[in-house]
Design a protein around this motif. Structure first.
Motif, mmCIF file in Angstrom:
data_model
loop_
_atom_site.group_PDB
_atom_site.id
_atom_site.type_symbol
_atom_site.label_atom_id
_atom_site.label_comp_id
_atom_site.label_asym_id
_atom_site.label_seq_id
_atom_site.Cartn_x
_atom_site.Cartn_y
_atom_site.Cartn_z
ATOM 1 N N UNK A 1 0.844 -1.194 0.000
ATOM 2 C CA UNK A 1 0.000 0.000 0.000
ATOM 3 C C UNK A 1 0.879 1.243 0.000
ATOM 4 N N UNK A 2 0.367 2.318 -0.637
ATOM 5 C CA UNK A 2 1.035 3.615 -0.643
ATOM 6 C C UNK A 2 0.069 4.670 -0.116
ATOM 7 N N UNK A 3 0.581 5.598 0.695
ATOM 8 C CA UNK A 3 -0.239 6.681 1.221
ATOM 9 C C UNK A 3 0.485 8.004 0.982
ATOM 10 N N UNK A 4 -0.288 9.024 0.633
ATOM 11 C CA UNK A 4 0.264 10.329 0.282
ATOM 12 C C UNK A 4 -0.471 11.436 1.040
ATOM 13 N N UNK A 5 0.229 12.529 1.301
ATOM 14 C CA UNK A 5 -0.383 13.707 1.915
ATOM 15 C C UNK A 5 0.443 14.929 1.566
ATOM 16 N N UNK A 6 -0.181 16.082 1.606
ATOM 17 C CA UNK A 6 0.497 17.344 1.319
ATOM 18 C C UNK A 6 0.492 18.227 2.552
ATOM 19 N N UNK A 7 1.616 18.907 2.784
ATOM 20 C CA UNK A 7 1.682 19.878 3.851
ATOM 21 C C UNK A 7 1.064 21.198 3.422
ATOM 22 N N UNK A 8 0.726 22.036 4.385
ATOM 23 C CA UNK A 8 0.132 23.332 4.100
ATOM 24 C C UNK A 8 1.179 24.378 3.764
ATOM 25 N N UNK A 9 0.768 25.645 3.750
ATOM 26 C CA UNK A 9 1.684 26.728 3.359
ATOM 27 C C UNK A 9 2.729 27.056 4.410
ATOM 28 N N UNK A 10 2.576 26.515 5.615
ATOM 29 C CA UNK A 10 3.563 26.778 6.666
ATOM 30 C C UNK A 10 4.184 25.452 7.096
ATOM 31 N N UNK A 11 5.312 25.534 7.773
ATOM 32 C CA UNK A 11 5.996 24.332 8.244
ATOM 33 C C UNK A 11 5.068 23.519 9.141
#
Length: 322
Positions: free
Chosen positions: A240-250
């Motif tokens: 399985x692969x899982x992905x996520x994106x961070x927001x505009x700040x750290x």
């Protein structure tokens, strides 16, 4: 020995045709090791044995959550690379549709009978329509229902209609269901939430949840199944692969829990790990606990830069000999 009950006219496409060359030897040895085959079973003997073994593990978690008892297989209908299996517990019953890929049987969808106040209903659950109101019926499922609600293979549904046991033939005691009232949820438009976790979108039948990823700044959390080469090619070991994106700040994420139920039977003879890229520093490998065909990962607190591209991969590794 009568083998016609579990023999079809066409071979299973994904099975090794080289087995034909040892058929006579297999017939001689079969009584010594073959799993029991019921009169209502239909299809290649090997496929019947495999789906009979797989279905209890694949539906046990839902049967437990719905208080329907431990699953017992009634009959297994196998045609080509697809199967339909009827099963029951002491307080409920169900039907599962499966398909054969990546050298294992995957659960395509399932339908469960729930009971309350002397009446019952059947609710379908599939990747396309998880616990959808539109897949609810108050009568025993028909062939059309299995095709439409579960995406069951039409040819295998026809075999199930001809050779399987009618669900109405299994008489079970009625008792109140202590779980969620699905018809009421459909009527009120309630949202199905599991154990306070946020569901992770994917289209391959996995049930993935992560404790409030949005609360610590992750967005667009989704997952996917490996392709054939990634899962079953030479040296492949990912599931399985899982992905996520961070927001505009750290990002500064606290400890969290990630759980992954897989639509195929997990191997208790290996251990499973997850490792992420995109964070500040190393994140993993993190070893899972395995229970009820569900992997649970305790993700430690971590940080990641702004607009991080977080990618996780779940792999399995054999235990090292001591």
């Amino acid at each position: 020995m009568d083998l016609d009950v579990v023999t079809t006219r066409g071979p299973m496409r994904s099975y090794d045709m080289g087995l034909v060359r040892v058929a006579l030897v297999a017939l001689v040895l079969l009584p010594a090791f073959a799993a029991p085959i019921r009169a209502d079973d239909y299809g290649p003997r090997r496929g019947v044995r495999e789906v009979r073994a797989a279905v209890p593990a694949l539906v046990h978690r839902t049967m437990r959550e719905l208080f329907l008892g431990s699953p017992i297989v009634d009959d297994a209908i196998v045609g080509s690379d697809n199967a339909i299996v009827d099963f029951h517990g002491d307080r409920g019953r169900g039907i599962a549709a499966l398909t054969y890929k990546n050298a294992t049987w995957w659960l395509v969808g399932s339908v469960f009978e729930q009971q309350r106040a002397g009446w019952s209903w059947w609710t379908g659950d599939s990747p396309a329509a998880p616990w959808s109101c539109r897949t609810t019926t108050k009568t025993a499922p028909t062939a059309a229902y299995l095709r439409d609600a579960l995406g069951a293979d039409a040819a295998t549904v026809a075999l199930w209609t001809a050779h399987g046991r009618d669900p109405r033939d299994v008489v079970l005691p009625f008792s109140p269901i202590r779980g969620s009232d699905m018809p009421q949820a459909c009527a009120t438009g309630a949202i199905y939430i599991v154990n306070g976790h946020t569901s992770v979108a994917n289209d391959a039948g996995y049930r993935v949840s992560w404790t409030s990823p949005e609360a610590f700044g992750l967005a667009n959390v989704h997952g996917r199944a490996p392709d054939d080469a990634e899962m079953s090619g030479p040296g492949a070991n990912s599931i399985f692969y899982i992905y996520a994106n961070g927001g505009p700040v750290a990002l500064s994420a606290p400890k969290s829990t990630l759980s992954i139920w897989c639509p195929f039977v997990l191997d208790t003879g290996v251990h499973y790990i997850i490792e992420f890229s995109g964070a500040d520093g190393r994140l993993g490998p993190i070893r899972a606990t395995l229970n009820d065909n569900t992997l649970t990962f305790e993700i430690p607190a971590f940080t990641a830069p702004a607009k991080a591209d977080l990618r996780g991969e779940v792999d399995y590794l054999p235990y090292r000999k001591r």
